[in-house]
Design an enzyme around this catalytic site. Structure first.
Site, short mmCIF file in Angstrom:
data_model
loop_
_atom_site.label_atom_id
_atom_site.label_comp_id
_atom_site.label_asym_id
_atom_site.label_seq_id
_atom_site.Cartn_x
_atom_site.Cartn_y
_atom_site.Cartn_z
N ARG A 196 -1.74 -6.14 -8.58
CA ARG A 196 -0.51 -6.90 -8.32
C ARG A 196 -0.29 -7.97 -9.36
O ARG A 196 0.81 -8.22 -9.81
CB ARG A 196 -0.59 -7.54 -6.93
CG ARG A 196 -0.60 -6.57 -5.79
CD ARG A 196 -1.12 -7.19 -4.54
NE ARG A 196 -2.52 -7.58 -4.71
CZ ARG A 196 -3.32 -7.98 -3.73
NH1 ARG A 196 -2.85 -8.05 -2.51
NH2 ARG A 196 -4.57 -8.30 -3.97
N HIS A 242 0.85 -1.21 0.00
CA HIS A 242 0.00 0.00 0.00
C HIS A 242 0.88 1.26 0.00
O HIS A 242 0.63 2.20 -0.76
CB HIS A 242 -0.87 0.06 1.27
CG HIS A 242 -1.94 -0.99 1.35
ND1 HIS A 242 -2.14 -1.76 2.48
CD2 HIS A 242 -2.89 -1.38 0.46
CE1 HIS A 242 -3.16 -2.58 2.29
NE2 HIS A 242 -3.63 -2.38 1.06
N LYS A 276 -18.20 -5.45 8.25
CA LYS A 276 -16.97 -6.24 8.40
C LYS A 276 -16.44 -6.07 9.81
O LYS A 276 -16.58 -5.00 10.40
CB LYS A 276 -15.92 -5.73 7.41
CG LYS A 276 -15.91 -6.48 6.09
CD LYS A 276 -14.65 -6.11 5.35
CE LYS A 276 -14.58 -6.70 3.98
NZ LYS A 276 -13.41 -6.20 3.24
N SER A 294 -3.16 -7.70 2.75
CA SER A 294 -3.48 -7.56 4.18
C SER A 294 -3.98 -8.89 4.73
O SER A 294 -3.65 -9.28 5.85
CB SER A 294 -4.55 -6.50 4.39
OG SER A 294 -4.12 -5.26 3.94
O1 PNS Z 1 -8.98 -2.73 0.17
P1 PNS Z 1 -10.23 -3.25 -0.45
O2 PNS Z 1 -11.07 -3.95 0.61
O3 PNS Z 1 -9.99 -4.09 -1.66
O4 PNS Z 1 -11.09 -1.96 -0.92
C1 PNS Z 1 -12.36 -2.10 -1.50
C2 PNS Z 1 -13.04 -0.73 -1.67
C3 PNS Z 1 -13.06 0.03 -0.35
C4 PNS Z 1 -12.29 0.09 -2.69
C5 PNS Z 1 -14.49 -0.99 -2.19
O5 PNS Z 1 -15.09 -1.96 -1.39
C6 PNS Z 1 -15.36 0.26 -2.20
O6 PNS Z 1 -15.13 1.17 -2.96
N1 PNS Z 1 -16.37 0.30 -1.32
C7 PNS Z 1 -17.28 1.41 -1.19
C8 PNS Z 1 -18.69 1.03 -1.63
C9 PNS Z 1 -18.85 1.19 -3.13
O7 PNS Z 1 -18.72 2.26 -3.67
N2 PNS Z 1 -19.14 0.07 -3.78
C10 PNS Z 1 -19.32 0.02 -5.23
C11 PNS Z 1 -17.98 -0.05 -5.93
S1 PNS Z 1 -18.04 -1.23 -7.14
#
Ligand code: PNS
Length: 172
Positions: free
Chosen positions: A92, A19, A43, A130
């Site tokens: 990645r 990150h 979560k 993570s």
């Molecule tokens: O680190 P992560 O868990 O892969 O991040 C995921 C994240 C936070 C980028 C994604 O879950 C997100 O944007 N959540 C917010 C809700 C949202 O907008 N969902 C629709 C996106 S497709």
């Protein structure tokens, strides 16, 4: 001149060196980079939102154009409020691509003006996540070099704290 603002969203539970690598790369190409930690009540994270933000803030203070915030709800709504032009995500390996493409296209459907920019972290971090850090740590493996020192220390205190609490509860 127009300032390009980007958001780097994620769970960051916990922050890894992968990150950080991406944050550094992003800080070089965007005028402003907002690292946005998702507040997701569904979560159960290992680190609280405040802890995750604190670690990120401490590890990114050397970048003058990076700030850390949290958000809930839709990313596109948050991006609109921040007047952001782009979302930064790391890829990645090919295995990341399907999920990332889906998210990027859904976000584009929700707000066609918001661009998703993919960057690759250094190859040394291409296997790092993570989830794996937590798994390795909980199983007693070393996560040295995979997460910042501060995160490693916090992982130890979390696990030691839990063990101490369990011992005290047993005595009662
Ligand atoms: O680190 P992560 O868990 O892969 O991040 C995921 C994240 C936070 C980028 C994604 O879950 C997100 O944007 N959540 C917010 C809700 C949202 O907008 N969902 C629709 C996106 S497709």
């Amino acid at each position: 001149m127009k300032k390009v603002i980007a958001i780097y969203p994620g769970s960051f539970d916990p922050l890894t060196n992968g990150h950080l690598d991406l944050i550094e790369r992003g800080s070089k190409i965007f005028d402003q980079l907002i690292v946005a930690v998702l507040r997701n009540p569904e979560k159960a994270p290992l680190f609280s939102l405040a802890e995750r933000k604190e670690m990120l803030e401490s590890m990114t203070q050397r970048f003058g154009n990076v700030r850390v915030e949290s958000f809930s709800g839709l990313l596109v709504d948050y991006a609109r409020r921040k007047r952001a032009h782009a979302v930064l995500r790391g890829i990645r390996a090919i295995s990341d691509y399907e999920y990332e493409l889906q998210m990027a296209l859904m976000n584009r459907k929700l707000d066609p003006r918001l661009e998703t920019v993919f960057m690759m972290p250094a190859e040394a971090y291409s296997y790092l996540s993570s989830r794996l850090v937590k798994e390795v740590f909980h199983a007693g493996g070393s996560v040295r070099g995979l997460v910042p020192k501060m995160v490693e220390q916090r992982l130890h205190s979390k696990v030691n704290g839990k063990a101490k609490r369990a011992k005290t509860a047993k005595k009662k």
